[in-house]
Design an enzyme around this catalytic site. Structure first.
Site, short mmCIF file in Angstrom:
data_model
loop_
_atom_site.label_atom_id
_atom_site.label_comp_id
_atom_site.label_asym_id
_atom_site.label_seq_id
_atom_site.Cartn_x
_atom_site.Cartn_y
_atom_site.Cartn_z
N ARG A 1 -3.07 8.99 28.05
CA ARG A 1 -1.67 8.65 28.19
C ARG A 1 -1.22 8.52 29.64
O ARG A 1 -0.48 7.61 29.99
CB ARG A 1 -0.84 9.73 27.51
CG ARG A 1 -1.01 9.67 26.02
CD ARG A 1 -0.28 10.79 25.33
NE ARG A 1 -0.34 10.56 23.89
CZ ARG A 1 0.15 11.39 22.99
NH1 ARG A 1 0.75 12.51 23.38
NH2 ARG A 1 0.07 11.13 21.72
N HIS B 1 7.71 12.85 26.97
CA HIS B 1 7.35 13.05 25.58
C HIS B 1 6.97 14.49 25.28
O HIS B 1 7.34 15.04 24.25
CB HIS B 1 6.17 12.11 25.29
CG HIS B 1 5.54 12.33 23.98
ND1 HIS B 1 6.25 12.23 22.82
CD2 HIS B 1 4.27 12.63 23.62
CE1 HIS B 1 5.44 12.45 21.80
NE2 HIS B 1 4.24 12.72 22.25
N SER C 1 4.13 5.38 18.05
CA SER C 1 2.87 6.12 18.10
C SER C 1 1.81 5.36 18.89
O SER C 1 1.67 4.16 18.77
CB SER C 1 2.34 6.37 16.70
OG SER C 1 1.01 6.82 16.77
N GLY D 1 12.35 29.55 16.46
CA GLY D 1 11.88 28.17 16.29
C GLY D 1 11.11 28.02 15.00
O GLY D 1 10.37 28.92 14.59
N GLY E 1 9.35 24.94 14.16
CA GLY E 1 8.48 23.77 14.17
C GLY E 1 7.13 24.13 13.58
O GLY E 1 6.98 25.12 12.87
N LEU E 2 6.12 23.32 13.90
CA LEU E 2 4.81 23.59 13.34
C LEU E 2 4.33 25.00 13.67
O LEU E 2 3.86 25.72 12.80
CB LEU E 2 3.80 22.57 13.87
CG LEU E 2 3.90 21.18 13.26
CD1 LEU E 2 2.89 20.26 13.92
CD2 LEU E 2 3.68 21.23 11.77
N GLY F 1 6.15 27.69 14.80
CA GLY F 1 7.03 28.75 14.30
C GLY F 1 6.97 28.91 12.80
O GLY F 1 6.86 30.03 12.29
N LEU G 1 -0.10 18.65 17.47
CA LEU G 1 0.01 19.17 16.11
C LEU G 1 -1.10 20.18 15.86
O LEU G 1 -0.90 21.23 15.26
CB LEU G 1 -0.09 18.01 15.11
CG LEU G 1 0.92 16.88 15.29
CD1 LEU G 1 0.81 15.87 14.16
CD2 LEU G 1 2.33 17.42 15.35
#
Lengths: 646, 249, 239
Positions: A339, A410, A293, A49, A51-52, A54, A450
């Protein structure tokens, strides 16, 4: 009837050092064994992976001098779905002087997660959050600035300080590009090799340790065995089990699920976050959902018509006939409630017939007041790209007509169980980012994904994996090892099985049906009866899949249907475990709302006496009930309280 | 809506390809272009044919994976829109739509509509970064960045790396992509030390990958789904040219 | 950047498409300066034979006696010739690179016949290369006619003024001249803007607009300035 699960020995984290919370991370770094720089290049690490988590891990381990092999199913590391994160990234910088601190970020995260996360991990996350912003700025991430040239921040759902750094509505993109560029820098330095269009299909475990992976070259179908001294999974979450989600089409659970089948415990699979502000479904054909967002909730007001079944255009409904229900029900937090609360409130309004738009599954997010207050230009500056996207998809102008939103899947808080070192229950298998379960408990706060991905990749894993590598010196295991050969054969057989079924239904039709089922019974509200029912339905559908799916073509070519078949097959097994987990957790907490467990006014009711633990599930074999391994959660630094955002 | 699509079919990189026509019925105007292809692929699979292979992932216009030339225009007729964000409401009942892959000698076709864009990764490898090893960073507020520069950097940094600029350029040039990265990093104070070297290294790699030069036609920026401005190329040119005459440092 | 070999990176970049385009830009701008001077000289035709031939003779006397007779003119000719050659060399090299990058098909590499002109390509940008070839051929013919006096439509003469007036009384000479100027106009319209952009001057939307307007204005000045004398001769206003 066979029980759905059995209960095994409890587990616990043994890596977090004893002592005060604020000293633990330093103590752990000091306690971890180091590796001489000259020896690092002899050690190899596989990272699945990009992404952020990986990318940042691959770049950092590459800089440290390890030999890193990175894999992604996309055509470039930059395409990983972290890129789609919009709103921002939290950090306890306290640049605003508004009372923020490491402890407050820690507290907010534990509380936001409804007291189902591990104190030590969360505190460390808050601790390294500041360094992430520093790191990203140094890489050239163009965060929003004010006119004095200082970094701008905004506030996000579930908190009362302004600690979210952002780059317009593309924060994830900018952070990922920073990590991607750092990764490519290491590629050119020769420390990292990136294998794009390669998908991990099996984990190789030798003598109880993770030693390699089997990957399929998605271009020509070649199966490859890659061996290493440690394996890191950074393969993201499993939200696509619902078919319709805000995840990218390719997001899948296969890497984590394969590892689970090889012995890695899967923790809290039922904790899945339903994001309150997504664009509603427009029809049967829908292939994915698009998030708006939640930063929009800073300036947008959420409302529905007071009268059920009111079909007037929103502009024709006078103020007094609108119900700004979040502001009414939660005066302290208003539109900025967490959320899970916002999502369920929207569902309740729609269930009561006050939903708007086609099918009545939607509520208004109205920017009109903010446009009057701040001006259209200010709104455009803040949210321009989001609003453009909304207009493209719905053909409605959000500057003039209130946006319609509805919750959608999500993020998944659940994932592979890891200890303080982010090591799973298989030694040598580390899990970072959304793929692990660690920091968000039963509900994740906005702008924290993030933060966690980058914290894991830049700062935590690179300071813990060395301890494992130093204590487990490399041996000569190569791809001819019987376990490696066996893993390769297993993959081969499985692929051939898909191709030989030659039934009548497409892979997508199974995925859609599975998704609808999980959404219905294991979505925003769950109850025992529904979940038991769902397990039966999932099993039946799974049986049909394995006898009636149609996968065209061969393995030895670029075959997207074959890729999807493998992912959906794993989703079936995961879906069953999710329902079992949701069924056994007979309390409401965070994103997990059991209708049997609620307060008089319909809020989630936790049961800390019975359920203050992480449910880590052990795979016990095909068709055999999973075994529950509890990690008890102890809170020494925060007081368990019923969450209240009123 | 009932439409006809003509799609480039090619089994693999070595095989010859051709345009093949298909009828797709029952399309809703609210479907995205890729959902229309999903419907076609369901039809093909049901008939036992190989579905059309195409790249796509996020389907919200940010990952840069989707890459179709629709009626001769990269990402189709709508400005500032990726293929995945294009909706069928922009087409008419009975239309014939031609769908092809990105075409560039540096983007070999892997299958049908899927191309290999790793050349763009190699341009970034050559220098599209700021050397900032993890842990070495000063406090984020230590260096002020004028809002003007931060905004300018951001406008260039939103490039999604899809390659539409290259697919559309009559010269097959990748200068908009390359210029966007040079511009993003080159206007930030953090990017100054490597600014000129970065520009040189990226341009060299750009040429080595076989991309053509820029003749300032502007077709790239016209099809760019995120509106990268043409001036990023001039920015890159200026950096390269001012770096050329310097003495060896 | 990881190589640390800056000198190597730099020498490679000197052959890059960016450097070649810069070379085209600089040489192109030199040629435009020449065109403006040439145009000024042509307009001397309205001063009559004495003025025009006197100007032609003066060109050969510039910087005398520091330089020999026609010395300055030859220096300018050498610069100009070098510019032309470098311009053409760069153009062909870049042309070759573009063709290789697009499988030899340029902007027509798609199977579809729709939108062959792309989204916004101007006619000028479309015709740079063929326009350049037309101009090149014309320049050769033009030099043979009016400079070298080798081909002499309308009658040879030792007087440049006479050569010009003789030539432009013939309709096809004027026509060929007009066609070449139209090609030149297109070439300049895109070329001037593109030259500045290649040199790094296009810094914003505003400058982009300004440079494009500048290109149009300069192109029109040159076009009109060059068209007036032959048309005036053809119409019989100058004889």
């Amino acid at each position: 009837m066979e029980p759905l699960f059995t209960v095994g020995e409890p587990i616990q984290d043994v890596k977090a050092p004893a002592g005060p919370l604020q000293d633990q991370w330093e103590a752990r770094r000091f306690g971890a064994k180091l590796i001489n720089p000259a020896n690092r290049r002899k050690l190899s690490v596989i990272i699945v992976g990009t992404g952020l988590a990986g990318s940042s891990a691959a770049a950092t381990l590459g800089e440290a001098g390890y030999h890193v092999k990175s894999f992604c199913y996309q055509d470039s590391p930059r395409r990983a779905h972290s890129i789609a994160a919009q709103g921002g990234i939290n950090a306890a910088k306290n640049y605003r002087n508004d009372g923020d601190s490491i402890r407050r970020l820690f507290y907010d995260t534990v509380k936001g997660g409804d007291y189902r996360s591990r104190e030590s991990n969360v505190y460390r996350l808050a601790e390294v959050s500041s360094a992430i912003i520093d790191q990203c700025v140094a890489q050239g991430v163009p965060f929003a600035r004010d006119y004095g040239g200082l970094l701008d921040t905004r506030s996000f759902g579930g908190v009362q300080v302004s600690r979210t750094f952002y780059a317009r509505g593309q924060t994830g993109q900018q952070l990922l590009l920073g990590a991607y560029q750092a990764l490519e820098r290491q590629v050119s330095a020769g420390t990292v090799e990136v294998h794009t269009r390669h998908e991990m299909l099996e984990l190789i475990v030798i003598d109880g340790k993770a030693r390699g992976v089997v990957v399929r070259d998605l271009v020509d179908g070649t199966l490859e065995t890659h061996m290493a001294d440690a394996v890191v999974l950074a393969s993201g979450g499993y939200g696509n089990v619902y078919h319709l989600s805000t995840n990218a089409m390719g997001c899948n659970t296969s890497a984590t699920w394969r590892a689970h089948r090889k012995g890695a415990l899967f923790a809290n699979p039922c904790f899945t976050q339903i994001h309150p502000t997504c664009i509603p479904v427009s029809g049967e054909h829908q292939s994915k959902l698009t998030l708006m967002s939640e930063s929009l909730r800073n300036d947008g007001r959420i409302w529905v018509p007071v009268k059920a079944g009111d079909t007037r255009a929103p502009g024709d409904i006078p103020k007094e006939e609108r119900d700004y229900y979040l502001e009414r029900q939660y005066p302290a937090f208003g539109n900025l409630v967490p959320r899970d609360v916002a999502s369920r409130a929207a569902k309740n309004q729609c269930d009561a017939g006050r939903g708007v738009g086609p099918g009545g599954r939607g509520v208004y997010l109205d920017l009109a007041d903010a446009i009057v207050r701040l001006g259209r230009d200010a709104i455009e500056e803040k949210y321009g790209n989001l609003l453009d996207m909304y207009q493209k998809i719905t053909d409605e102008d959000p500057y003039r007509v209130p946006m319609r939103i509805y919750p959608a899947v999500h993020y998944t808080m659940g994932g592979l169980w890891v200890d303080y070192d982010l090591e799973s229950s298989i030694p040598g298998l580390f899990v970072i980012g959304e793929a692990n379960y660690s920091d968000h408990g039963a509900n994740r706060l906005g702008a924290s994904a993030l933060m966690q991905g980058l914290a894991d990749g830049y700062f935590i894993l690179p300071n813990t994996i060395n301890d494992y590598l130093a204590k487990n010196p490399a041996d000569a295991a190569d791809s001819s090892h019987p376990e490696a050969v066996k893993a390769l054969e297993t993959v081969h057989e499985r692929l051939n099985r898909f191709l030989s079924i030659n039934g009548n239904r497409t892979v997508d039709s199974f995925h859609k049906e599975l998704g609808a089922l999980v959404w219905e019974y294991c979505g925003m509200e769950r109850n025992a009866e529904g979940l038991e029912h769902a397990v039966g339905l999932i099993r039946a559908l799974k049986d049909e899949f394995w006898t009636n799916v149609k996968v065209t073509g061969t393995n030895e070519e670029l075959n997207q249907t074959l890729e999807r078949a493998g992912r959906v097959a794993d989703f079936f097994e995961l879906a069953e475990l999710m329902c079992i987990d949701a069924l056994h957790r007979a309390e409401s907490c965070g994103s997990h709302f059991r209708t049997e467990s609620q307060t008089d006014d319909g809020e989630a009711l936790r049961n800390d006496d019975a359920f203050a633990y992480v449910a880590a599930w052990e795979f016990t074999g095909e068709g055999s009930p999973p075994r529950l391994r509890k990690e008890n959660l102890e809170y020494h630094n925060v007081e368990l309280a019923q969450r209240s955002y009123k | 809506m009932n439409i006809t699509v003509r799609i480039w079919r090619q089994h693999d990189q070595a095989a010859a390809g051709r345009m093949v026509s298909y009828k797709v019925d029952g399309i809703s105007p609210d479907m995205s272009f890729l959902e229309m292809l999903d419907v076609l692929n369901d039809q093909l699979t049901a008939a036992g044919d190989d579905p059309v292979a195409f790249d796509h992932d996020c389907r919200e216009g940010i990952c840069g994976m989707c890459s179709l030339v629709i009626n001769g225009i990269a990402h189709g007729p709508e400005a500032l829109t990726t293929t995945c964000q294009l909706y069928m409401r922009h087409f008419d009942d009975g239309d014939t739509i031609d769908i092809e892959p990105w075409r560039s000698e540096s983007f070999p076709i892997l299958r049908d509509l899927i191309v290999d864009r790793s050349a763009m990764d190699r341009i970034i490898q050559a220098g599209g970064y700021i050397s900032a090893p993890t842990g070495s960073a000063p406090d984020a507020a230590a260096t002020l960045v004028p809002k003007k520069n931060a905004d300018r950097a951001f406008d260039a940094a939103v490039c999604i790396g899809c390659g539409a600029c290259i697919a559309a350029c009559p010269n097959g040039s990748g200068m908009l992509f390359t210029g966007a990265k040079a511009n993003h990093l080159g206007v930030l104070p953090q990017g100054q030390p490597e600014r000129h070297e970065r520009a040189l290294a990226m341009v060299n790699q750009h040429d080595a990958e076989g991309f053509g030069g820029c003749t300032q036609i502007g077709e790239c920026t016209a099809v760019c789904p995120v509106g990268i401005p043409l001036d990023v190329i001039s920015f890159l040119n200026a950096d390269v040219l001012s770096a050329l005459p310097r003495k060896t440092d | 950047m990881s190589t640390g070999n800056v000198a190597g990176v730099r020498s490679t970049a000197a052959r890059s498409s960016v450097a070649l385009h810069a070379a085209m830009a600089v040489t192109g701008l030199i040629m435009i300066l020449f065109l403006l001077a040439h145009m000024y000289g042509n307009l001397k035709v309205f001063e009559g034979q004495q003025g025009f031939d006197g100007y032609a003779a003066y060109l050969r006397e510039i910087a005398q006696p520091l330089l020999p007779h026609a010395g300055a003119l030859w220096i300018l000719r050498v610069i100009l010739l070098a510019s032309v050659l470098l311009h053409i060399f760069s153009a062909f090299t870049l042309w070759h690179r573009s063709r290789s990058a697009t499988g030899g098909k340029g902007g027509w590499r798609y199977e579809t016949t729709k939108n062959r002109r792309g989204v916004q390509r101007s006619y000028a940008s479309f015709t740079m290369r063929w326009g350049g070839v037309v101009i090149g051929l014309f320049v050769i013919y033009h030099l043979l006619h009016l400079s070298a006096d080798v081909i002499a439509p309308g009658g040879a003469s030792a007087s440049p003024y006479q050569r010009m007036v003789n030539g432009f009384q013939i309709w096809w000479v004027v026509l060929s001249y007009v066609i070449a100027l139209i090609a030149l106009g297109f070439h300049l319209r895109h070329g001037i803007w593109s030259a500045f952009a290649s040199l790094g001057a296009n810094k914003s939307v505003g400058t982009r607009r300004f440079l494009n307007q500048l290109a149009t204005v300069v192109m029109l000045i040159i076009l009109v300035g060059f068209l007036v004398p032959p048309l005036a001769i053809f119409a019989g206003w100058v004889s």
